[in-house]
Design a protein around this motif. Structure first.
Motif, PDB file in Angstrom:
ATOM      1  N   GLU A 179       1.661 -19.072  72.878  1.00  0.00           N
ATOM      2  CA  GLU A 179       1.423 -20.336  73.575  1.00  0.00           C
ATOM      3  C   GLU A 179       2.433 -20.626  74.681  1.00  0.00           C
ATOM      4  N   THR A 180       3.675 -20.130  74.537  1.00  0.00           N
ATOM      5  CA  THR A 180       4.723 -20.520  75.478  1.00  0.00           C
ATOM      6  C   THR A 180       5.813 -19.459  75.555  1.00  0.00           C
ATOM      7  N   CYS A 181       6.595 -19.559  76.599  1.00  0.00           N
ATOM      8  CA  CYS A 181       7.841 -18.796  76.661  1.00  0.00           C
ATOM      9  C   CYS A 181       8.853 -19.678  77.380  1.00  0.00           C
ATOM     10  N   HIS A 182      10.043 -19.751  76.813  1.00  0.00           N
ATOM     11  CA  HIS A 182      11.086 -20.592  77.391  1.00  0.00           C
ATOM     12  C   HIS A 182      12.449 -20.177  76.843  1.00  0.00           C
ATOM     13  N   CYS A 183      13.487 -20.541  77.555  1.00  0.00           N
ATOM     14  CA  CYS A 183      14.839 -20.280  77.065  1.00  0.00           C
ATOM     15  C   CYS A 183      15.216 -21.346  76.054  1.00  0.00           C
ATOM     16  N   ARG A 184      15.948 -20.934  75.045  1.00  0.00           N
ATOM     17  CA  ARG A 184      16.431 -21.866  74.028  1.00  0.00           C
ATOM     18  C   ARG A 184      17.839 -21.432  73.626  1.00  0.00           C
ATOM     19  N   PRO A 185      18.619 -22.361  73.110  1.00  0.00           N
ATOM     20  CA  PRO A 185      19.975 -21.999  72.673  1.00  0.00           C
ATOM     21  C   PRO A 185      19.932 -20.953  71.560  1.00  0.00           C
ATOM     22  N   VAL A 186      20.876 -20.049  71.583  1.00  0.00           N
ATOM     23  CA  VAL A 186      20.984 -19.026  70.549  1.00  0.00           C
ATOM     24  C   VAL A 186      21.508 -19.665  69.270  1.00  0.00           C
ATOM     25  N   LYS A 187      20.869 -19.354  68.170  1.00  0.00           N
ATOM     26  CA  LYS A 187      21.354 -19.822  66.873  1.00  0.00           C
ATOM     27  C   LYS A 187      22.656 -19.096  66.565  1.00  0.00           C
ATOM     28  N   ASN A 188      23.565 -19.775  65.933  1.00  0.00           N
ATOM     29  CA  ASN A 188      24.856 -19.201  65.527  1.00  0.00           C
ATOM     30  C   ASN A 188      25.700 -18.729  66.705  1.00  0.00           C
ATOM     31  N   ALA A 189      25.643 -19.465  67.813  1.00  0.00           N
ATOM     32  CA  ALA A 189      26.440 -19.103  68.990  1.00  0.00           C
ATOM     33  C   ALA A 189      27.925 -19.056  68.657  1.00  0.00           C
ATOM     34  N   GLY A 190      28.370 -19.910  67.763  1.00  0.00           N
ATOM     35  CA  GLY A 190      29.778 -19.913  67.366  1.00  0.00           C
ATOM     36  C   GLY A 190      30.193 -18.595  66.732  1.00  0.00           C
ATOM     37  N   VAL A 191      29.337 -18.020  65.921  1.00  0.00           N
ATOM     38  CA  VAL A 191      29.620 -16.736  65.289  1.00  0.00           C
ATOM     39  C   VAL A 191      29.687 -15.640  66.347  1.00  0.00           C
ATOM     40  N   ILE A 192      28.785 -15.679  67.295  1.00  0.00           N
ATOM     41  CA  ILE A 192      28.790 -14.684  68.378  1.00  0.00           C
ATOM     42  C   ILE A 192      30.094 -14.782  69.159  1.00  0.00           C
ATOM     43  N   ARG A 193      30.486 -16.003  69.487  1.00  0.00           N
ATOM     44  CA  ARG A 193      31.743 -16.181  70.214  1.00  0.00           C
ATOM     45  C   ARG A 193      32.917 -15.609  69.423  1.00  0.00           C
ATOM     46  N   GLU A 194      32.951 -15.925  68.140  1.00  0.00           N
ATOM     47  CA  GLU A 194      34.068 -15.510  67.280  1.00  0.00           C
ATOM     48  C   GLU A 194      34.145 -13.994  67.132  1.00  0.00           C
ATOM     49  N   ILE A 195      33.021 -13.358  66.881  1.00  0.00           N
ATOM     50  CA  ILE A 195      33.008 -11.920  66.603  1.00  0.00           C
ATOM     51  C   ILE A 195      33.063 -11.083  67.869  1.00  0.00           C
ATOM     52  N   TYR A 196      32.255 -11.447  68.862  1.00  0.00           N
ATOM     53  CA  TYR A 196      32.092 -10.579  70.007  1.00  0.00           C
ATOM     54  C   TYR A 196      32.870 -10.998  71.242  1.00  0.00           C
TER      55      TYR A 196
END
Length: 84
Positions: free
Chosen positions: A64-81
């Motif tokens: 039905e749609t395509c759109h950008c959305r915030p990444v879930k667990n962005a804090g974990v991504i920041r911390e690890i990567y």
């Protein structure tokens, strides 16, 4: 996802309809634009914003749609990567 990106839905064993083919065409446009120019965006498509340290978003595709959305667990991504 590969069925959609490579435009091979007609070879898929699943029952797919016009919505799936429309989605496949959009995905192919994004990928082709990126391969040609380094930018997936094009007039008529929902904007695909770059993934950055300050703007962690992903492109979300459905029939039905395509759109950008915030990444879930962005804090974990920041911390690890991103060593934050």
């Amino acid at each position: 996802e590969l069925w959609y990106i490579f435009g091979t839905l007609d070879r898929c064993w699943r029952k797919l309809d016009g919505r799936h083919h429309d989605l496949s065409k959009k995905m192919i446009k994004y990928w082709t634009n990126f391969a040609k120019t380094g930018d997936p965006n094009e007039s008529g498509l929902s904007p695909w914003t770059p993934f950055t340290r300050d703007h962690m978003s992903e492109m979300y595709f459905t029939e039905e749609t395509c759109h950008c959305r915030p990444v879930k667990n962005a804090g974990v991504i920041r911390e690890i990567y991103l060593d934050e």
